[in-house]
Enzyme design. Structure first.
Site, mmCIF file in Angstrom:
data_model
loop_
_atom_site.group_PDB
_atom_site.id
_atom_site.type_symbol
_atom_site.label_atom_id
_atom_site.label_comp_id
_atom_site.label_asym_id
_atom_site.label_seq_id
_atom_site.Cartn_x
_atom_site.Cartn_y
_atom_site.Cartn_z
ATOM 1 N N GLU A 25 91.588 22.697 40.312
ATOM 2 C CA GLU A 25 91.283 23.391 41.778
ATOM 3 C C GLU A 25 92.269 22.417 42.797
ATOM 4 O O GLU A 25 91.855 21.441 42.646
ATOM 5 C CB GLU A 25 90.217 23.693 42.068
ATOM 6 N N LYS A 72 72.428 17.365 54.855
ATOM 7 C CA LYS A 72 73.661 16.501 54.993
ATOM 8 C C LYS A 72 74.856 17.070 54.863
ATOM 9 O O LYS A 72 75.035 18.186 54.336
ATOM 10 C CB LYS A 72 73.454 15.750 53.411
ATOM 11 N N CYS A 104 86.251 28.144 47.788
ATOM 12 C CA CYS A 104 86.279 27.851 46.228
ATOM 13 C C CYS A 104 86.733 29.295 45.093
ATOM 14 O O CYS A 104 86.507 29.070 44.310
ATOM 15 C CB CYS A 104 84.533 28.115 46.376
ATOM 16 N N GLU A 138 76.553 25.354 43.816
ATOM 17 C CA GLU A 138 77.920 26.148 44.120
ATOM 18 C C GLU A 138 78.625 24.996 44.138
ATOM 19 O O GLU A 138 78.937 24.714 45.354
ATOM 20 C CB GLU A 138 77.785 27.122 45.794
#
Ligand code: NAP
Ligand code: MG
Length: 503
Positions: free
Chosen positions: A406, A200, A309, A275
């Protein structure tokens, strides 16, 4: 910023042809419309305009894709294929990615916004290399023989060994920051182990993975081995994570959605690897070579527009060189030329989407409200496209959103520390995340001592954002479960079977 004249920055003929017609789902080796018949637009983040349309897959399509993947896993050419042939096939996929590298890079740049030269040199090159690297493991993954003395059958001899077997049908869900590379990181190890996959892709950036689907067919991948679903997370993604016939789910994305994936996986207790996010400390000691550390710190945060990330988003600088480093990184930030990814002179493109643009602008506003100051950047660009200036913030402290959360944009908070001591280590580790960290120093003892104490899956010393297919990548704490790349990733896609024979 003025509107970009469309005709100036166009893609080549191959990429133009690819986006000209609505793209479909890849299910059981066939390109098909979504069961619902729905499609959704693909947006160029440099202009906010539609560049293509793709099928809107949902639960019904995920069901079909999982059925196809199950059939391909249990019967047919894939399980019958020798490891050697499987490896050669994966290698061929890597070769074809390089053959179509320019087209893939253009699609990536158009869809994600990143500079086309970066897409070509980093995203496409690393993606092809992932297939090349993983192709070798097809023939090299083996079990072990084990000495067994069963305590309650004295005198009887046994021969015991392990067999690494593919985990089965794998669901993979990927984000938009490195669309092709994330697809490669996920697909190549699963395929080398002999798994079958339903992938996906992110709604914002479906194009390059769909082109990769065609490339895999051209390389000779049997039908159903890789199925690709374009669609939304809340529908297609959630259906995949919860599917009772999926044996394993591998996810890259936000920590928030990672939690939903874990919950969804509990119904059939499928294996999970994650992750997730990061808020990586990048530490410059006073003895560092500032000629490399300053541009290094800038690149650590501004590469991929901060949409990494592992971005070095918390810059810790030893007090006595703080002003010099902040000034240097700010100069680097001001030099960066913003523009559409397809303009060859662009060094930083737009953020991927309007949502991401608003999210990053929201962080900047909250930072300013809470007392942070921009030494460079700090503003969005008016006009078309989702551009945010590369930004260096000072006067930021723990407790502020810009330091704790973040941002996933081109925003770094620079913070001074007194010296290399326990307090520095505490500050660097003072985050829910643990993905990566950077250290800049000429003192090897300090470098290794600090590397050992940082709670992060990756530590870069006098460098940052260095990736190779052989290096495991993944997070401590809330940055994830398991590792991508290297031999380590194969664990994600392996069931180890212990076989014991009475002699
Ligand atoms: P996201 O919202 O978590 O999306 C990631 C993927 O999950 C997309 O394909 C998304 O579909 C799908 N998804 C969303 N909701 C879902 C649900 N309820 N069930 C199943 N799937 C769902 O993250 P993002 O905003 O795209 O990406 C930014 C985040 O990803 C950042 O926090 C970043 O740190 C993290 N990230 C981590 C890594 C790493 O290697 N650790 C790499 C890249 C990004 P849609 O496309 O429809 O939203
Ligand atoms: Mg897009």
């Amino acid at each position: 910023m003025s509107a970009v004249p469309k005709e100036v920055f166009t893609v080549g003929a191959a990429a133009a042809k690819f986006i000209a017609k609505p793209r479909q789902l890849l299910i059981d080796g066939k390109w098909t419309n979504a069961e619902s018949g729905k499609t959704f637009p693909v947006i160029n983040p440099a202009t906010g305009e539609q560049i293509a349309r793709v099928a809107e897959g949902d639960k019904a399509d995920v069901d079909k894709a999982v059925k196809a993947a199950r059939k391909a896993f249990e019967t047919g050419p894939w399980p019958a294929m020798s490891r050697s042939d499987r490896g050669k096939l994966l290698h061929r996929i890597g070769d074809l990615m390089l053959k179509y590298a320019d087209e893939l890079a253009e699609l990536e740049s158009l869809d994600n916004g990143k500079p086309v030269a970066v897409a070509r040199a980093a995203d496409v090159a690393l993606s092809a290399d992932m297939f090349h690297y993983m192709s070798g493991w097809a023939t090299k993954r083996h079990g072990v023989t084990l000495p067994v003395d069963c305590l309650y059958t004295p005198g009887v001899q046994y021969h015991s060994y392990t067999r690494p077997e593919p985990v089965g049908v794998v669901g993979q869900i990927i984000p938009w920051n490195f669309p092709l590379l994330m697809a490669a990181w996920k697909l190549a190890p699963a395929l080398t182990m002999g798994c079958t996959v339903v992938l996906k892709v992110a709604e914002e950036t479906p194009l390059s993975a769909l082109r990769l689907g065609e490339i895999m067919q051209e390389a000779g991948l049997p039908a159903g081995v890789v199925n690709i679903i374009t669609g939304f997370g809340e529908t297609a993604g959630a259906a995949l994570a919860a599917h009772p016939d999926v044996d394993k789910i591998a996810f890259t994305g936000s920590t928030e959605v990672g939690r939903l994936i874990v919950k969804a996986a509990t119904n059939n207790l499928k294996k999970v690897s994650l992750e997730l996010g990061g808020k990586s400390p990048n530490i410059i000691l006073a003895d560092a070579d500032l000629e490399t550390a300053i541009p290094g710190a800038a690149s650590a945060i501004f590469f991929n527009h901060g949409q990494c990330c592992c971005a070095g988003s918390r810059l810790y600088v030893e007090q006595k060189i703080f002003d010099q480093v902040v000034e240097g990184v700010s100069e680097e930030a001001k030099k960066i030329k913003l523009g559409p990814g397809l303009d060859p002179s662009t060094q930083m493109g737009p953020l991927v989407s309007e949502i991401q643009f608003s999210r990053v602008c929201g962080f900047l506003e909250s930072g300013f409200r809470e007392g942070a100051k921009a030494i460079a950047g700090g503003k969005k660009r008016e006009g078309k496209g989702f551009f945010v200036e590369p930004t260096v913030l000072v006067d930021a402290k723990p407790g502020m959103k810009v330091v704790d959360e973040e941002i996933f944009g081109p925003v770094v908070t620079a913070m001074p520390f007194r010296q290399f001591d326990d307090e520095l280590v505490r500050q660097a580790n003072n985050t829910i995340y643990g993905l990566a960290a950077g250290i800049w120093t000429r003192d090897v003892s300090k470098a290794h001592a600090l590397a050992a104490r940082l709670k992060a899956g990756t530590v870069w010393i006098n460098c940052f954002n260095i990736f190779d297919a052989s290096l495991p990548f993944g997070g401590y704490k809330q940055s994830g479960w398991g590792r991508e790349m290297g031999e380590a990733v194969l664990e994600n896609y392996t069931e180890s079977k212990a076989v014991t024979v009475r002699i």
